[in-house]
Design a protein around this motif. Structure first.
Motif, PDB file in Angstrom:
ATOM      1  N   UNK A  10       6.477  13.053  -8.459  1.00  0.00           N
ATOM      2  CA  UNK A  10       7.750  13.716  -8.258  1.00  0.00           C
ATOM      3  C   UNK A  10       7.718  15.089  -8.908  1.00  0.00           C
ATOM      4  N   UNK A  11       8.503  15.996  -8.337  1.00  0.00           N
ATOM      5  CA  UNK A  11       8.569  17.369  -8.843  1.00  0.00           C
ATOM      6  C   UNK A  11       9.104  17.393 -10.271  1.00  0.00           C
ATOM      7  N   UNK A  12      10.010  16.493 -10.594  1.00  0.00           N
ATOM      8  CA  UNK A  12      10.623  16.487 -11.921  1.00  0.00           C
ATOM      9  C   UNK A  12       9.590  16.211 -13.014  1.00  0.00           C
ATOM     10  N   UNK A  13       8.525  15.474 -12.682  1.00  0.00           N
ATOM     11  CA  UNK A  13       7.478  15.228 -13.675  1.00  0.00           C
ATOM     12  C   UNK A  13       6.733  16.521 -14.010  1.00  0.00           C
ATOM     13  N   UNK A  14       6.538  17.377 -13.020  1.00  0.00           N
ATOM     14  CA  UNK A  14       5.902  18.666 -13.281  1.00  0.00           C
ATOM     15  C   UNK A  14       6.761  19.532 -14.182  1.00  0.00           C
ATOM     16  N   UNK A  15       8.067  19.518 -13.939  1.00  0.00           N
ATOM     17  CA  UNK A  15       8.988  20.287 -14.775  1.00  0.00           C
ATOM     18  C   UNK A  15       9.017  19.704 -16.188  1.00  0.00           C
ATOM     19  N   UNK A  16       8.977  18.376 -16.303  1.00  0.00           N
ATOM     20  CA  UNK A  16       8.972  17.736 -17.621  1.00  0.00           C
ATOM     21  C   UNK A  16       7.692  18.068 -18.383  1.00  0.00           C
ATOM     22  N   UNK A  17       6.559  18.097 -17.679  1.00  0.00           N
ATOM     23  CA  UNK A  17       5.298  18.458 -18.319  1.00  0.00           C
ATOM     24  C   UNK A  17       5.338  19.899 -18.817  1.00  0.00           C
ATOM     25  N   UNK A  18       5.879  20.783 -18.005  1.00  0.00           N
ATOM     26  CA  UNK A  18       6.019  22.184 -18.394  1.00  0.00           C
ATOM     27  C   UNK A  18       6.946  22.327 -19.599  1.00  0.00           C
ATOM     28  N   UNK A  19       8.067  21.633 -19.579  1.00  0.00           N
ATOM     29  CA  UNK A  19       9.017  21.711 -20.695  1.00  0.00           C
ATOM     30  C   UNK A  19       8.412  21.139 -21.973  1.00  0.00           C
ATOM     31  N   UNK A  20       7.692  20.035 -21.855  1.00  0.00           N
ATOM     32  CA  UNK A  20       7.049  19.448 -23.031  1.00  0.00           C
ATOM     33  C   UNK A  20       6.022  20.382 -23.641  1.00  0.00           C
TER      34      UNK A  20
ATOM     35  N   UNK B  77      -6.802  18.181 -17.199  1.00  0.00           N
ATOM     36  CA  UNK B  77      -7.202  16.822 -17.572  1.00  0.00           C
ATOM     37  C   UNK B  77      -6.577  15.793 -16.632  1.00  0.00           C
ATOM     38  N   UNK B  78      -5.286  15.940 -16.363  1.00  0.00           N
ATOM     39  CA  UNK B  78      -4.613  14.984 -15.485  1.00  0.00           C
ATOM     40  C   UNK B  78      -5.137  15.068 -14.048  1.00  0.00           C
ATOM     41  N   UNK B  79      -5.492  16.262 -13.598  1.00  0.00           N
ATOM     42  CA  UNK B  79      -6.040  16.395 -12.250  1.00  0.00           C
ATOM     43  C   UNK B  79      -7.438  15.783 -12.162  1.00  0.00           C
ATOM     44  N   UNK B  80      -8.239  15.931 -13.218  1.00  0.00           N
ATOM     45  CA  UNK B  80      -9.571  15.332 -13.222  1.00  0.00           C
ATOM     46  C   UNK B  80      -9.504  13.811 -13.198  1.00  0.00           C
ATOM     47  N   UNK B  81      -8.517  13.248 -13.853  1.00  0.00           N
ATOM     48  CA  UNK B  81      -8.355  11.787 -13.898  1.00  0.00           C
ATOM     49  C   UNK B  81      -7.552  11.252 -12.716  1.00  0.00           C
ATOM     50  N   UNK B  82      -7.198  12.141 -11.773  1.00  0.00           N
ATOM     51  CA  UNK B  82      -6.392  11.770 -10.586  1.00  0.00           C
ATOM     52  C   UNK B  82      -5.071  11.111 -10.972  1.00  0.00           C
ATOM     53  N   UNK B  83      -4.444  11.606 -12.023  1.00  0.00           N
ATOM     54  CA  UNK B  83      -3.163  11.074 -12.477  1.00  0.00           C
ATOM     55  C   UNK B  83      -2.006  12.014 -12.163  1.00  0.00           C
ATOM     56  N   UNK B  84      -2.300  13.119 -11.455  1.00  0.00           N
ATOM     57  CA  UNK B  84      -1.244  14.061 -11.132  1.00  0.00           C
ATOM     58  C   UNK B  84      -1.067  14.113  -9.615  1.00  0.00           C
ATOM     59  N   UNK B  85       0.046  13.580  -9.120  1.00  0.00           N
ATOM     60  CA  UNK B  85       0.300  13.655  -7.681  1.00  0.00           C
ATOM     61  C   UNK B  85       0.581  15.091  -7.232  1.00  0.00           C
ATOM     62  N   UNK B  86       0.476  15.331  -5.951  1.00  0.00           N
ATOM     63  CA  UNK B  86       0.681  16.676  -5.412  1.00  0.00           C
ATOM     64  C   UNK B  86       2.101  17.175  -5.656  1.00  0.00           C
TER      65      UNK B  86
ATOM     66  N   UNK C 100       4.002  16.522  -8.229  1.00  0.00           N
ATOM     67  CA  UNK C 100       4.083  16.951  -9.629  1.00  0.00           C
ATOM     68  C   UNK C 100       3.451  18.325  -9.784  1.00  0.00           C
ATOM     69  N   UNK C 101       2.325  18.526  -9.125  1.00  0.00           N
ATOM     70  CA  UNK C 101       1.646  19.817  -9.181  1.00  0.00           C
ATOM     71  C   UNK C 101       2.508  20.922  -8.572  1.00  0.00           C
ATOM     72  N   UNK C 102       3.253  20.596  -7.511  1.00  0.00           N
ATOM     73  CA  UNK C 102       4.123  21.614  -6.902  1.00  0.00           C
ATOM     74  C   UNK C 102       5.265  21.995  -7.841  1.00  0.00           C
ATOM     75  N   UNK C 103       5.759  21.060  -8.644  1.00  0.00           N
ATOM     76  CA  UNK C 103       6.783  21.380  -9.635  1.00  0.00           C
ATOM     77  C   UNK C 103       6.272  22.337 -10.690  1.00  0.00           C
ATOM     78  N   UNK C 104       5.027  22.149 -11.110  1.00  0.00           N
ATOM     79  CA  UNK C 104       4.427  23.043 -12.099  1.00  0.00           C
ATOM     80  C   UNK C 104       4.208  24.420 -11.495  1.00  0.00           C
ATOM     81  N   UNK C 105       3.705  24.481 -10.261  1.00  0.00           N
ATOM     82  CA  UNK C 105       3.449  25.766  -9.614  1.00  0.00           C
ATOM     83  C   UNK C 105       4.743  26.549  -9.420  1.00  0.00           C
ATOM     84  N   UNK C 106       5.808  25.866  -9.060  1.00  0.00           N
ATOM     85  CA  UNK C 106       7.081  26.552  -8.863  1.00  0.00           C
ATOM     86  C   UNK C 106       7.550  27.211 -10.149  1.00  0.00           C
TER      87      UNK C 106
END
Length: 139
Positions: free
Chosen positions: A1-11, A49-58, A60-66
């Motif tokens: 989900x996009x919100x996970x990317x935003x949460x990762x960025x905020x953290x 790290x999360x992308x290498x372990x395949x733990x980041x869905x697309x 989530x990545x779009x939330x970070x990119x935005x």
């Protein structure tokens, strides 16, 4: 989900600001030292790290990119306004130093443009006439 990317960025931002404050206290400065940079490095390393372990869905990545697209210009603008405010508080010498740096940059730009001159038409090798793509009919 996009919100996970935003949460990762905020953290990463919260941890980076905290680390910058701690670094400032260790250096004896009463400000944040490199907190935004630490946050961005943390986001890059954690995201990789999360992308290498395949733990980041697309998604989530779009939330970070935005938010990366929104965040970086805002931080640069804020830092620039703080630099201008500090220069104005610093007095005439700070303003003069900024003016000299900008003027020198403008004067150097034409020198770079002249360093590579295009070859004049007289010095270029003559172009040969191209032969027709199909041979002429024989009579």
């Amino acid at each position: 989900m996009v919100i996970y990317g935003v949460a990762l960025l905020a953290g990463c931002m919260l941890v980076g600001l905290w680390a910058g404050d701690v670094l400032g206290m260790m250096l004896g400065v009463t400000s944040n030292v490199g907190g935004v940079g630490i946050a961005m490095l943390l986001l890059i390393f954690l995201g990789g790290y999360l992308m290498d372990k395949n733990k980041m869905p697309a998604s989530t990545e779009s939330g970070i990119k935005f938010w990366n697209g929104m965040y970086i210009p805002i931080v640069v603008a804020m830092a620039a306004s703080q630099d201008v405010a500090a220069a104005l508080d610093g007095g005439l010498i700070a303003i003069l130093a900024g003016f000299v740096a900008v003027t020198a940059s403008f004067l150097v730009i034409p020198l770079f443009g002249r360093s590579q001159r295009p070859t004049p038409l007289e010095e270029q090798p003559p172009q040969t006439k191209s032969s027709p793509s199909s041979p002429a009919p024989i009579r």
